[in-house]
Design a protein around this motif. Structure first.
Motif, short mmCIF file in Angstrom:
data_model
loop_
_atom_site.label_atom_id
_atom_site.label_comp_id
_atom_site.label_asym_id
_atom_site.label_seq_id
_atom_site.Cartn_x
_atom_site.Cartn_y
_atom_site.Cartn_z
N PHE A 184 7.37 1.43 -1.35
CA PHE A 184 5.90 1.40 -1.35
C PHE A 184 5.31 1.86 -2.67
O PHE A 184 4.10 2.06 -2.77
CB PHE A 184 5.37 2.25 -0.20
N THR A 185 6.15 2.04 -3.70
CA THR A 185 5.67 2.43 -5.03
C THR A 185 4.99 1.22 -5.68
O THR A 185 5.65 0.21 -5.97
CB THR A 185 6.83 2.93 -5.91
N ILE A 186 3.71 1.31 -5.87
CA ILE A 186 2.91 0.18 -6.32
C ILE A 186 3.33 -0.34 -7.69
O ILE A 186 3.31 -1.55 -7.93
CB ILE A 186 1.41 0.59 -6.31
N GLN A 187 3.75 0.53 -8.58
CA GLN A 187 4.12 0.12 -9.95
C GLN A 187 5.23 -0.94 -9.95
O GLN A 187 5.32 -1.73 -10.88
CB GLN A 187 4.54 1.33 -10.78
N SER A 242 0.85 -1.19 0.00
CA SER A 242 0.00 0.00 0.00
C SER A 242 0.88 1.24 0.00
O SER A 242 1.85 1.32 0.75
CB SER A 242 -0.90 0.04 1.23
N ASN A 243 0.50 2.20 -0.83
CA ASN A 243 1.21 3.48 -0.87
C ASN A 243 0.49 4.54 -0.02
O ASN A 243 0.83 5.71 -0.06
CB ASN A 243 1.34 3.97 -2.31
N GLY A 244 -0.52 4.12 0.73
CA GLY A 244 -1.29 5.04 1.55
C GLY A 244 -2.67 5.34 0.98
O GLY A 244 -3.55 5.81 1.69
N ARG A 245 -2.85 5.06 -0.32
CA ARG A 245 -4.14 5.29 -0.97
C ARG A 245 -4.69 4.00 -1.58
O ARG A 245 -5.86 3.72 -1.48
CB ARG A 245 -4.00 6.36 -2.06
N SER A 246 -3.82 3.25 -2.23
CA SER A 246 -4.22 2.01 -2.90
C SER A 246 -3.55 0.82 -2.23
O SER A 246 -2.48 0.95 -1.64
CB SER A 246 -3.80 2.03 -4.37
N LEU A 247 -4.20 -0.34 -2.38
CA LEU A 247 -3.65 -1.59 -1.86
C LEU A 247 -3.60 -2.56 -3.02
O LEU A 247 -4.61 -2.78 -3.69
CB LEU A 247 -4.54 -2.14 -0.75
N VAL A 248 -2.43 -3.12 -3.28
CA VAL A 248 -2.24 -4.06 -4.38
C VAL A 248 -1.77 -5.40 -3.82
O VAL A 248 -0.92 -5.44 -2.93
CB VAL A 248 -1.22 -3.51 -5.41
N ILE A 249 -2.38 -6.47 -4.34
CA ILE A 249 -1.94 -7.83 -4.02
C ILE A 249 -1.57 -8.48 -5.34
O ILE A 249 -2.33 -8.43 -6.31
CB ILE A 249 -3.06 -8.63 -3.33
N ASN A 250 -0.39 -9.08 -5.39
CA ASN A 250 0.09 -9.70 -6.61
C ASN A 250 0.86 -10.96 -6.27
O ASN A 250 1.42 -11.07 -5.18
CB ASN A 250 0.98 -8.73 -7.39
N SER A 251 0.85 -11.91 -7.19
CA SER A 251 1.64 -13.13 -7.02
C SER A 251 1.74 -13.84 -8.36
O SER A 251 1.05 -13.48 -9.32
CB SER A 251 1.00 -14.05 -5.98
N LYS A 282 -3.17 -14.02 -12.65
CA LYS A 282 -2.73 -13.45 -13.92
C LYS A 282 -2.60 -11.94 -13.83
O LYS A 282 -1.69 -11.35 -14.38
CB LYS A 282 -3.71 -13.84 -15.03
N ASN A 283 -3.57 -11.29 -13.19
CA ASN A 283 -3.53 -9.84 -13.02
C ASN A 283 -3.51 -9.53 -11.53
O ASN A 283 -4.06 -10.26 -10.73
CB ASN A 283 -4.76 -9.18 -13.65
N TYR A 284 -2.88 -8.45 -11.19
CA TYR A 284 -2.84 -8.04 -9.80
C TYR A 284 -4.22 -7.59 -9.34
O TYR A 284 -5.08 -7.23 -10.13
CB TYR A 284 -1.82 -6.92 -9.61
N LEU A 285 -4.43 -7.63 -8.02
CA LEU A 285 -5.68 -7.15 -7.43
C LEU A 285 -5.42 -5.77 -6.85
O LEU A 285 -4.43 -5.57 -6.14
CB LEU A 285 -6.15 -8.10 -6.33
N ASN A 286 -6.28 -4.81 -7.17
CA ASN A 286 -6.09 -3.43 -6.73
C ASN A 286 -7.34 -2.96 -5.99
O ASN A 286 -8.45 -3.13 -6.50
CB ASN A 286 -5.84 -2.53 -7.95
N TYR A 287 -7.16 -2.42 -4.78
CA TYR A 287 -8.27 -1.94 -3.95
C TYR A 287 -7.96 -0.53 -3.47
O TYR A 287 -6.79 -0.15 -3.33
CB TYR A 287 -8.45 -2.82 -2.71
N LYS A 288 -9.01 0.22 -3.19
CA LYS A 288 -8.82 1.47 -2.46
C LYS A 288 -8.54 1.10 -1.02
O LYS A 288 -9.29 0.31 -0.42
CB LYS A 288 -10.08 2.34 -2.54
N LEU A 289 -7.48 1.64 -0.45
CA LEU A 289 -7.12 1.30 0.92
C LEU A 289 -8.27 1.58 1.88
O LEU A 289 -8.54 0.80 2.79
CB LEU A 289 -5.86 2.06 1.35
N LYS A 290 -9.01 2.68 1.64
CA LYS A 290 -10.09 3.07 2.55
C LYS A 290 -11.22 2.03 2.61
O LYS A 290 -12.00 2.04 3.54
CB LYS A 290 -10.65 4.44 2.18
#
Length: 194
Positions: free
Chosen positions: A187-190, A83-92, A96-104
């Motif tokens: 913490f840079t999501i990219q 998390s960069n403080g705004r978004s939360l990403v889960i990847n493995s 196939k594609n990463y999962l992206n959520y709003k942290l809030k």
């Protein structure tokens, strides 16, 4: 008759003193947690997660307040949560594609918000405790979050939440190190997107 009144008065005073000291002890615990937690800017730790008491995941995380986290799981899929403080990403490697959520929209929004947790602890009349932990509960999006602090050193020790699939997830922190120098670039999501 005077003896009975004196005996009743004595019992009443003992009750009041016991109640006062118990209340004072609990508020003292709250204040000790607040004083300790206020001085924490970052955490690095190993973790164990139990999901519905069936699956166990392990790994290590870095938290930088406010609201930044990077967790690397010890599994064959090299799962990452960031998390960069705004978004939360889960990847493995499993997805196939990463999962992206709003942290809030996740429980981590509150867990990673040190100021919010400090305010909640301050508002609680008496923090609960068991043999190992102090703890309190928070309602978030119709879900209950329990936050644990160590009874001996007042460190954040873990939390219980529900994941996106409504599984109960218990997270326990181990080998905690605090206030380490951390490069915010981690913490840079990219960096963690396929």
């Amino acid at each position: 008759c005077r003896q009975k009144r004196g005996s009743k008065m004595k019992k009443y005073l003992i009750f009041l003193l016991t109640f006062f000291f118990a209340l004072n002890a609990n508020s003292s615990s709250n204040q000790k947690i607040i004083n300790h937690f206020k001085n924490i800017n970052s955490l690095e730790f190993k973790f164990i997660q139990k999901i519905d008491n069936n699956n166990i995941e392990k790994g290590e995380c870095i938290i930088l307040y406010p609201k930044k986290i990077l967790c690397k799981y010890e599994d064959i899929y090299e799962k990452i949560l960031v998390s960069n403080g705004r978004s939360l990403v889960i990847n493995s490697k499993k997805i196939k594609n990463y999962l992206n959520y709003k942290l809030k929209d996740t429980p981590l929004d509150l867990i990673l918000d040190k100021d919010y947790l400090l305010k909640k602890i301050d508002e609680i009349e008496s923090i609960k405790e068991n043999n190992e932990n102090y703890y309190f509960k928070i309602n978030h999006n119709e879900s209950l979050i329990t936050i644990f602090f160590d009874r001996e050193n007042y460190d954040l020790k873990g939390w219980t939440t529900k994941d996106i699939y409504q599984n109960e997830v218990e997270t326990y922190l181990l080998n905690i190190e605090t206030n380490l120098m951390i490069d915010e670039g981690i913490f840079t999501i990219q960096k963690y997107i396929n």
